[in-house]
Design an enzyme around this catalytic site. Sequence first.
Site, mmCIF file in Angstrom:
data_model
loop_
_atom_site.group_PDB
_atom_site.id
_atom_site.type_symbol
_atom_site.label_atom_id
_atom_site.label_comp_id
_atom_site.label_asym_id
_atom_site.label_seq_id
_atom_site.Cartn_x
_atom_site.Cartn_y
_atom_site.Cartn_z
ATOM 1 N N GLU A 212 49.955 46.121 32.529
ATOM 2 C CA GLU A 212 50.193 44.704 32.453
ATOM 3 C C GLU A 212 49.343 44.464 30.954
ATOM 4 O O GLU A 212 48.060 44.764 30.807
ATOM 5 C CB GLU A 212 49.745 43.816 33.401
ATOM 6 N N LYS B 35 51.693 47.297 46.378
ATOM 7 C CA LYS B 35 51.073 47.154 45.109
ATOM 8 C C LYS B 35 49.500 46.711 45.140
ATOM 9 O O LYS B 35 49.474 45.889 45.879
ATOM 10 C CB LYS B 35 51.887 46.608 44.057
ATOM 11 N N SER C 21 51.928 36.528 42.272
ATOM 12 C CA SER C 21 52.351 35.666 41.340
ATOM 13 C C SER C 21 52.909 34.393 42.098
ATOM 14 O O SER C 21 53.031 33.226 41.371
ATOM 15 C CB SER C 21 53.074 36.173 40.159
HETATM 16 O O1 KIV Z 1 52.201 39.304 41.166
HETATM 17 C C1 KIV Z 1 53.106 39.757 40.191
HETATM 18 O O2 KIV Z 1 54.161 39.032 40.158
HETATM 19 C C2 KIV Z 1 52.863 40.953 39.601
HETATM 20 C C3 KIV Z 1 53.951 41.255 38.431
HETATM 21 C C4 KIV Z 1 54.021 40.335 37.420
HETATM 22 C C5 KIV Z 1 53.534 42.665 37.923
HETATM 23 O O3 KIV Z 1 51.979 41.540 39.890
#
Ligand code: KIV
Length: 431
Positions: free
Chosen positions: A348, A279, A212
């Site tokens: 999400e 992640k 993000s």
């Molecule tokens: O990229 C990000 O910030 C995310 C979160 C909002 C879970 O994947």
Amino acid sequence: MPKRSQEFSYQVKQLRTNQTEAEKKLWKYLRAKRFAGFKFKRQQPIDNYIADFCCMRGRLIIEIDGGHHQTQRSYDERRTIYLNEQGFRVLRFWNNEVMSNIDAVLQTISLALVPSPFPGDRAHLNSYSAPSPGSLREGGRSRHTAGDPPGLWRGQERVQRLEFISMRKTTITVLREMKKDRRKIAALTCYDYSTAQLLNQAGIDILLIGDSLGMVKLGYSSTLPVTVEDIVYHTRIVSRGNRSALLVADMPFMSYQASKEESIRNAGKMLKAGAEAVKLEGGVEVAPIIRALRAIGIPVMGHIGMTPQSVNAFGGYKVQGRQKAQAAKILSDAKVVEKAGAFAIVLECVPAGLAKRITRTVKVPVIGIGAGADCDGQVLVIDDLLGLSAPPSPRFVKRYANLRDSIKRAAVDYAREVRTGKFPDEAHSYT
Ligand code: KIV
């Protein structure tokens, strides 16, 4: 050392021997300098009083009260005033707060030991002063005493000099325990050093260097242009400020989809930069990648439901799982990602009912974002929470501050004072 009566010494001994369940529970976290290196003592005599827990270095006393304290308020208040005058801060918790909300109790203790990084910012000192039963409270009346600098409690000067202090380190094992004990996990994205420090002091469990960052920091209109180098760069910065949270780095678009080898190489770069886990987005289709990373000891957090890297396939940022078939696919993704070895799953933008079902089905913690209240924890983009990102924001975002306006106001005031010659004045100049 003052000479104490035999009766007093007997009482101390009795209290040390007959710990309550709540005292035992808190002591597990405080004993043997486990709490950020602070030494606490149990049932510590201080003049004519006995403190349940006392930290001399932090000038902090912690009292764990049973119901009988409701009827001895004025005694407790007198005692607190006396201890304040000796330079101690007194925090009081009810037994049931320790037993059912240990995280909040530890966070309150941590905040009482941690000086604000901003001189004059005492918000954290005021944030837990409600004296009502059932809430975390500070003992007695005002902590201010006559000779103090205005607004400071005695003893604060001592802790003011202490360096950055963190709470207990969040690990994958801790997260698993939190799910088991039904303690909610608070996660936030983080992209820089000073925010990492503040989020540690706030007791945030997981810091995510999310892709993000492409949208909120780098000015892209989606997360797709974010590179491995972008994430590595910000991971290095965040890891320098982080002590206590689990640090998770996002694998950006096309850093893991092409092959296992490439994903291993890229995830390795993130761990070298300071991440403790990575992640990645996707369900059944990324299971082999999760397995490959797990096999070489890289912990993986899954991310299913509305996965922003697939925004083009979804035709926009839309809630997923409203149709039966979609919901079944997301549930099956959760199971597959868990089986492949993910230690937690971000879920999400799915309906709350589906999120609840998934949270109950899998054993690993489910961290929701736009997935209702029944997940094991929540994550938000820090810029959204602080009111830094430009509106409109998705329905699931709650703004806890309005930094856009604060920053604009501060900059406008500054520019005006520069232009009118009001800044710098004498107080901000050298002679
Ligand atoms: O990229 C990000 O910030 C995310 C979160 C909002 C879970 O994947």
